[in-house]
Scaffold this active site. Structure first.
Site, PDB file in Angstrom:
ATOM      1  N   ASP A  10       0.825  -1.204   0.000  1.00  0.00           N
ATOM      2  CA  ASP A  10       0.000   0.000   0.000  1.00  0.00           C
ATOM      3  C   ASP A  10       0.860   1.255   0.000  1.00  0.00           C
ATOM      4  O   ASP A  10       0.661   2.151  -0.799  1.00  0.00           O
ATOM      5  CB  ASP A  10      -0.984  -0.019   1.193  1.00  0.00           C
ATOM      6  CG  ASP A  10      -0.319  -0.317   2.542  1.00  0.00           C
ATOM      7  OD1 ASP A  10       0.910  -0.516   2.602  1.00  0.00           O
ATOM      8  OD2 ASP A  10      -1.048  -0.365   3.560  1.00  0.00           O
ATOM      9  N   ASP A  49       6.934   3.759   3.399  1.00  0.00           N
ATOM     10  CA  ASP A  49       7.095   4.806   4.409  1.00  0.00           C
ATOM     11  C   ASP A  49       8.589   4.876   4.750  1.00  0.00           C
ATOM     12  O   ASP A  49       9.364   5.418   3.972  1.00  0.00           O
ATOM     13  CB  ASP A  49       6.194   4.425   5.595  1.00  0.00           C
ATOM     14  CG  ASP A  49       6.132   5.459   6.691  1.00  0.00           C
ATOM     15  OD1 ASP A  49       6.215   6.653   6.394  1.00  0.00           O
ATOM     16  OD2 ASP A  49       5.986   5.075   7.870  1.00  0.00           O
ATOM     17  N   LYS A  60       5.838   7.778   0.619  1.00  0.00           N
ATOM     18  CA  LYS A  60       6.127   8.892   1.548  1.00  0.00           C
ATOM     19  C   LYS A  60       7.630   9.098   1.565  1.00  0.00           C
ATOM     20  O   LYS A  60       8.323   8.647   2.491  1.00  0.00           O
ATOM     21  CB  LYS A  60       5.692   8.496   2.964  1.00  0.00           C
ATOM     22  CG  LYS A  60       4.330   8.940   3.388  1.00  0.00           C
ATOM     23  CD  LYS A  60       4.152   8.645   4.884  1.00  0.00           C
ATOM     24  CE  LYS A  60       2.710   8.671   5.271  1.00  0.00           C
ATOM     25  NZ  LYS A  60       2.490   8.238   6.671  1.00  0.00           N
TER      26      LYS A  60
HETATM   27  P1  IMP Z   1       7.636   1.032   6.455  1.00  0.00           P
HETATM   28  O1  IMP Z   1       8.342  -0.229   6.837  1.00  0.00           O
HETATM   29  O2  IMP Z   1       7.906   2.143   7.422  1.00  0.00           O
HETATM   30  O3  IMP Z   1       7.883   1.466   5.029  1.00  0.00           O
HETATM   31  O4  IMP Z   1       6.104   0.748   6.674  1.00  0.00           O
HETATM   32  C1  IMP Z   1       5.258   0.396   5.683  1.00  0.00           C
HETATM   33  C2  IMP Z   1       3.942   0.001   6.305  1.00  0.00           C
HETATM   34  O5  IMP Z   1       3.556   0.928   7.314  1.00  0.00           O
HETATM   35  C3  IMP Z   1       2.856   0.059   5.270  1.00  0.00           C
HETATM   36  O6  IMP Z   1       2.686  -1.194   4.641  1.00  0.00           O
HETATM   37  C4  IMP Z   1       1.655   0.447   6.083  1.00  0.00           C
HETATM   38  O7  IMP Z   1       1.022  -0.701   6.602  1.00  0.00           O
HETATM   39  C5  IMP Z   1       2.196   1.226   7.238  1.00  0.00           C
HETATM   40  N1  IMP Z   1       2.018   2.682   7.063  1.00  0.00           N
HETATM   41  C6  IMP Z   1       2.965   3.594   6.798  1.00  0.00           C
HETATM   42  N2  IMP Z   1       2.447   4.829   6.706  1.00  0.00           N
HETATM   43  C7  IMP Z   1       1.112   4.677   6.882  1.00  0.00           C
HETATM   44  C8  IMP Z   1       0.005   5.593   6.868  1.00  0.00           C
HETATM   45  O8  IMP Z   1       0.113   6.812   6.663  1.00  0.00           O
HETATM   46  N3  IMP Z   1      -1.208   5.031   7.101  1.00  0.00           N
HETATM   47  C9  IMP Z   1      -1.403   3.715   7.311  1.00  0.00           C
HETATM   48  N4  IMP Z   1      -0.412   2.826   7.327  1.00  0.00           N
HETATM   49  C10 IMP Z   1       0.843   3.310   7.119  1.00  0.00           C
HETATM   50 MG    MG Z   2       0.709  -2.443   5.820  1.00  0.00          MG
END
Ligand code: IMP
Ligand code: MG
Length: 179
Positions: free
Chosen positions: A99, A102, A130
């Site tokens: 999705d 981040d 993001k």
């Molecule tokens: P990362 O490992 O920090 O890149 O996290 C990715 C995961 O964090 C995504 O698959 C989402 O499930 C969750 N996530 C990151 N940002 C958001 C947001 O703004 N809303 C909801 N879920 C988020």
């Molecule tokens: Mg997720």
């Protein structure tokens, strides 16, 4: 649920149009090649459902699950697999779908995990990026939209496992995030 929304970031129409463009881009790149889509649970399932129905070609898909976020809006460094891949991806072209990218830690961890199964190639497709939050070196091969540093929900994205069913992507009112 509508009274809990502060603002809509991406409408149903904007998402539908962009998903169609992504289908065409992916279709062109994988024309004549076998394609397996691996979707990361649970956030990517709404995106996956719309994406796969856009293809006029054979594809397979499978799911993989990790625990990394818990119920807060802050990412954790602990990533634990809770749904293993169930099909063989050896020598196959894999497209990992998530999705949102981040910090990038989850996707980086999963790409490394998938590579252990010796796929021919693995590409990453995310609906949302993001960029300002990135903490590890990773970029999507396909990306729907760039978004700012705001916690968003809808179209698969949750807050405390709720709001995934919203058909658009939105920011909740601040009172909702504290519950
Ligand atoms: P990362 O490992 O920090 O890149 O996290 C990715 C995961 O964090 C995504 O698959 C989402 O499930 C969750 N996530 C990151 N940002 C958001 C947001 O703004 N809303 C909801 N879920 C988020
Ligand atoms: Mg997720």
């Amino acid at each position: 649920m509508k009274n809990k929304i502060k603002k809509i970031i991406l409408t149903e129409e904007q998402i539908r149009k962009r998903v169609g463009e992504l289908v065409r881009e992916i279709n062109d790149d994988f024309r004549g090649k076998d394609l397996v889509i691996v979707a990361l649970l649970k956030g990517s399932i709404v995106f996956l459902a719309d994406l796969v129905r856009g293809f006029d070609r054979e594809i397979s898909f499978d799911f993989i699950g990790v625990k990394s976020y818990g119920d807060s809006t802050q990412p954790s460094d602990n990533i634990v697999l809770d749904k293993e891949l169930s099909i063989d991806i050896r020598d196959r072209n894999v497209l990992l779908i998530d999705d949102i990218l981040d910090t990038g830690k989850t996707a980086k961890w999963i790409l490394k995990y998938l590579k252990k199964f010796s796929p021919r190639q693995v590409k990453l497709c995310v609906l949302l990026n993001k960029q300002s939050r990135r903490r590890v070196d990773i970029q999507p091969d396909y990306c729907g939209f760039d978004v700012g540093d705001e916690f968003i929900v809808g179209y698969g994205l949750d807050y405390a496992d709720r709001y995934r069913n919203l058909p658009y992507i939105a920011v909740l009112s601040s009172s909702e995030y504290k519950k």
